[in-house]
Design a protein around this motif. Structure first.
Motif, PDB file in Angstrom:
ATOM      1  N   GLN A 137       9.920   5.934   3.860  1.00 10.10           N
ATOM      2  CA  GLN A 137      10.591   7.191   3.513  1.00 10.10           C
ATOM      3  C   GLN A 137      12.111   7.018   3.534  1.00 10.10           C
ATOM      4  O   GLN A 137      12.808   7.643   2.744  1.00 10.10           O
ATOM      5  N   TYR A 191       0.828  -1.212   0.000  1.00  9.69           N
ATOM      6  CA  TYR A 191       0.000   0.000   0.000  1.00  9.69           C
ATOM      7  C   TYR A 191       0.863   1.263   0.000  1.00  9.69           C
ATOM      8  O   TYR A 191       0.785   2.063   0.931  1.00  9.69           O
ATOM      9  N   ILE A 208       5.970   3.643   7.861  1.00 10.37           N
ATOM     10  CA  ILE A 208       6.100   4.856   7.054  1.00 10.37           C
ATOM     11  C   ILE A 208       7.544   5.336   7.090  1.00 10.37           C
ATOM     12  O   ILE A 208       8.110   5.743   6.080  1.00 10.37           O
ATOM     13  N   PRO A 266       1.452  11.322   6.610  1.00 13.90           N
ATOM     14  CA  PRO A 266       0.776  10.040   6.378  1.00 13.90           C
ATOM     15  C   PRO A 266       0.243   9.402   7.658  1.00 13.90           C
ATOM     16  O   PRO A 266      -0.808   8.776   7.657  1.00 13.90           O
ATOM     17  N   TYR A 278      -0.044   5.033   0.971  1.00 13.51           N
ATOM     18  CA  TYR A 278      -0.140   5.604   2.311  1.00 13.51           C
ATOM     19  C   TYR A 278       1.128   6.318   2.740  1.00 13.51           C
ATOM     20  O   TYR A 278       1.219   6.786   3.866  1.00 13.51           O
ATOM     21  N   GLN A 279       2.141   6.363   1.878  1.00  9.17           N
ATOM     22  CA  GLN A 279       3.338   7.104   2.253  1.00  9.17           C
ATOM     23  C   GLN A 279       3.394   8.467   1.564  1.00  9.17           C
ATOM     24  O   GLN A 279       4.330   9.225   1.762  1.00  9.17           O
ATOM     25  N   LEU A 280       2.389   8.781   0.744  1.00 11.01           N
ATOM     26  CA  LEU A 280       2.358  10.097   0.092  1.00 11.01           C
ATOM     27  C   LEU A 280       2.161  11.171   1.148  1.00 11.01           C
ATOM     28  O   LEU A 280       1.413  10.978   2.095  1.00 11.01           O
ATOM     29  N   ARG A 315      13.280   5.875   0.419  1.00  7.24           N
ATOM     30  CA  ARG A 315      13.369   6.943  -0.578  1.00  7.24           C
ATOM     31  C   ARG A 315      14.455   7.948  -0.191  1.00  7.24           C
ATOM     32  O   ARG A 315      14.438   9.093  -0.633  1.00  7.24           O
TER      33      ARG A 315
END
Lengths: 306, 269
Positions: B181, A110, B177, B206, A113-115, B184
């Motif tokens: 990140q 998913y 999360i 988020p 959900y990290q946007l 990235r």
């Protein structure tokens, strides 16, 4: 980049009543250019395994390891784990993990959900900014974002300035994938990229992966529950069960032994089910379990019989 | 992230684990009262003895118990140092301006430190041996009298249990999360403070969104199952057993003992 994994083990919350052995002595190699599948039941350790590949879960340093495990009398100490991605040795503390993460892209379950950013443009450029040395050139950044969005099948001019939260579910996911591949990683790891999408959305994601495989990202590692996806796309697949690696085989061999997979609580692709049903009726079909190949094999047999 | 000692339940099957949560909460209150009634080291010794017995009966690993104290270590040290330096007494060993170290001061800080440590251990004993669900059930049951003044006891208990239940979920979500990140290229460890705070935006946005989404979904799910009806019954009924009687006798004896020691032996300094 070649990925070499030897004797990899991992325990969640060690030395507590909640301790769970997620990986148990896993050894496998993924060659450059593969479209590699990872399959297994929920909790089989497949997600834990792929998170090792870009250093999100680190190997314990060798010193700690020696302290933790006291070798029992009469049996050899466990062999040291090895984890290498190309030239990066993930067991070495001095490895540049940022450089590693630039070469190994990771799309989580998913990923929409990290946007977080205000516009699609900014969100996709996030990774690019993080990995560039110094200030990135705005023109180059825009160009890279435009390219990444177009390869995931979105129009830059249409959505670049929109808020990512105003998009549809499938669009959000593609934006999130664009945000990972924008840095052109050599290896792309995806954890259930098609989960929760409708059949059309699933097909679009798989087509997208084929577009980037080989050119944009050399190697693709995909975790999936969907055996049809594995049968259609993968060069080889690893089967995990309760943290152990059961086997690594190309789909054409893997799905021949359907019993082994169903014993592990896994499904088999539709083509394999059809082959079994036909075998019960006395018709032997030999194919590699891709839909196209299966249809061709069936047609050839029909032509021969008539 | 995973070693948060607060409210962490330690699963085991022991005498203390099986006590009724309502009584355990009352025992905690009684014990705190006992600590404050104890005016001399004999009283504290009695309190400590009872606590050691309770810890032994709970089958908790000793390391766990000390970890709870470690969390409050700064407070303990701070209290000790302040009282050591500012408490005036007759037998002075060293003094400088308003600061002085006296025999009375040393005794008094020792007294306070022992009190604090006992407090921390006994409250963590409650959370170690009681599941969050049992704890909120107990609190709800104990607050029942407030229903007479129309206080929404049940809603309060529900809010508490949902909040407690969501802590691990949100921590897991944060971790996920954060990992996404990090993959990235996000960097949370270096840079000046302002940059580090800014680096958390890609996690916070988020996380907040998902918290709201979860709240919405939970609300819908509860409504779909007709939550909000007037009469509700409990899945797990709380019952007293012989253990609870035994523990209650012990608690009463502790209070009586501490009061007697206070009356007959007086204050420490």
């Amino acid at each position: 980049m070649r990925i070499v994994v030897e004797h990899l083990s991992y325990t969640y919350q060690p030395r507590t009543p909640f301790a769970v052995k997620a990986l148990d002595d896993v050894t496998l190699t993924i060659e450059e250019g593969e479209f590699f599948g990872v399959i297994g039941h929920t909790g089989s350790g497949k997600s834990t395994f792929v998170q090792h590949l870009n250093g999100l879960i680190r190997l314990p340093s060798s010193l700690k390891r020696q302290k933790k495990i006291k070798p029992k009398k009469g049996c050899l100490p466990p062999p040291p784990p090895v984890l290498k991605v190309g030239d990066f040795d993930l067991g070495d503390k001095k490895t540049d993990f940022r450089a590693l993460r630039k070469s190994v892209g990771m799309v989580f379950q998913y990923p929409e959900y990290q946007l977080f950013a205000e516009t699609v443009k900014e969100d996709v450029a996030f990774g690019l900014k993080n990995f560039s040395e110094g200030k990135p050139d705005p023109r180059q950044t825009e160009e890279a974002v435009r390219e990444a969005l177009s390869i995931v099948g979105l129009d830059y001019d249409e959505i670049a300035d929109k808020s990512p939260f105003d998009l549809s579910g499938g669009q959000k996911r593609r934006v999130a994938i664009a945000g990972v591949i924008v840095t052109r990683p050599e290896v792309l790891v995806l954890d259930e990229p098609a989960a929760g999408l409708d059949p059309l959305g699933k097909r679009e994601i798989m087509q997208l992966l084929h577009r980037i495989h080989g050119s944009w990202c050399k190697t693709i590692v995909i975790v999936s529950h969907d055996m049809d996806e594995i049968a259609e796309n993968c060069t080889r697949a690893a089967v995990f069960s309760e943290g152990k690696l059961v086997c690594v085989l190309p789909p054409s061999e893997l799905f021949r032994d359907a019993g082994r997979l169903t014993d592990l609580g896994l499904d088999i692709p539709l083509t394999a089910k059809l082959v079994l049903a036909l075998r019960e009726r006395g018709v032997e079909i030999d194919c590699n379990f891709r839909t196209e190949d299966f249809v061709a094999a069936v047609l050839a047999r029909k032509g021969g019989a008539s | 992230m995973k070693d948060v000692a607060f409210g962490q339940y330690y699963p085991a099957d022991s005498f203390v684990h099986r006590l009724d949560p309502r009584l355990k909460i009352l025992f905690l209150i009684a014990y705190i009262v006992a600590i404050f009634v104890a005016s001399n080291f004999y009283g504290l010794a009695l309190c400590a003895a009872v606590l050691i017995l309770a810890v032994a009966l709970s089958r908790l690993p000793v390391g766990k118990v000390f970890r709870a104290v470690r969390g409050a270590l700064i407070l303990v040290i701070f209290t000790a140092v302040i009282n050591l330096l500012f408490h005036s007494g007759k037998t002075v060993y060293w003094s400088c301006g308003i600061l002085c170290i006296s025999k009375e001061g040393i005794l008094f800080s020792a007294y306070l430190v022992i009190r604090l440590v006992l407090l921390v251990i006994c409250s963590s004993l409650l959370t170690y041996t009681t599941t969050p669900v049992a704890l909120t059930d107990g609190i709800e049951s104990l607050l029942t009298p407030l229903k007479w003044i129309r206080f929404p006891v049940h809603a309060l208990a529900l809010i508490m249990s949902i909040a407690l239940r969501m802590i691990p979920t949100l921590m897991e979500e944060t971790e996920r999360i954060k990992n996404a990140q990090k993959a990235r290229g996000a960097n949370f460890e270096s840079g000046n403070p302002l940059r580090r705070v800014k680096a958390f935006i890609p996690i916070l946005v988020p996380l907040l969104l998902s918290a709201f989404r979860r709240a919405d979904e939970l609300g819908d799910a509860m409504e779909a199952r007709c939550y909000g009806g007037k009469k509700r019954v409990k899945y797990k009924k709380l019952r007293f057993s012989w253990r609870d009687l035994l523990a209650a006798i012990l608690a009463a004896a502790l209070i009586a003992g501490v009061v007697l020691l206070r009356v007959y032996l007086g204050e420490i300094v």
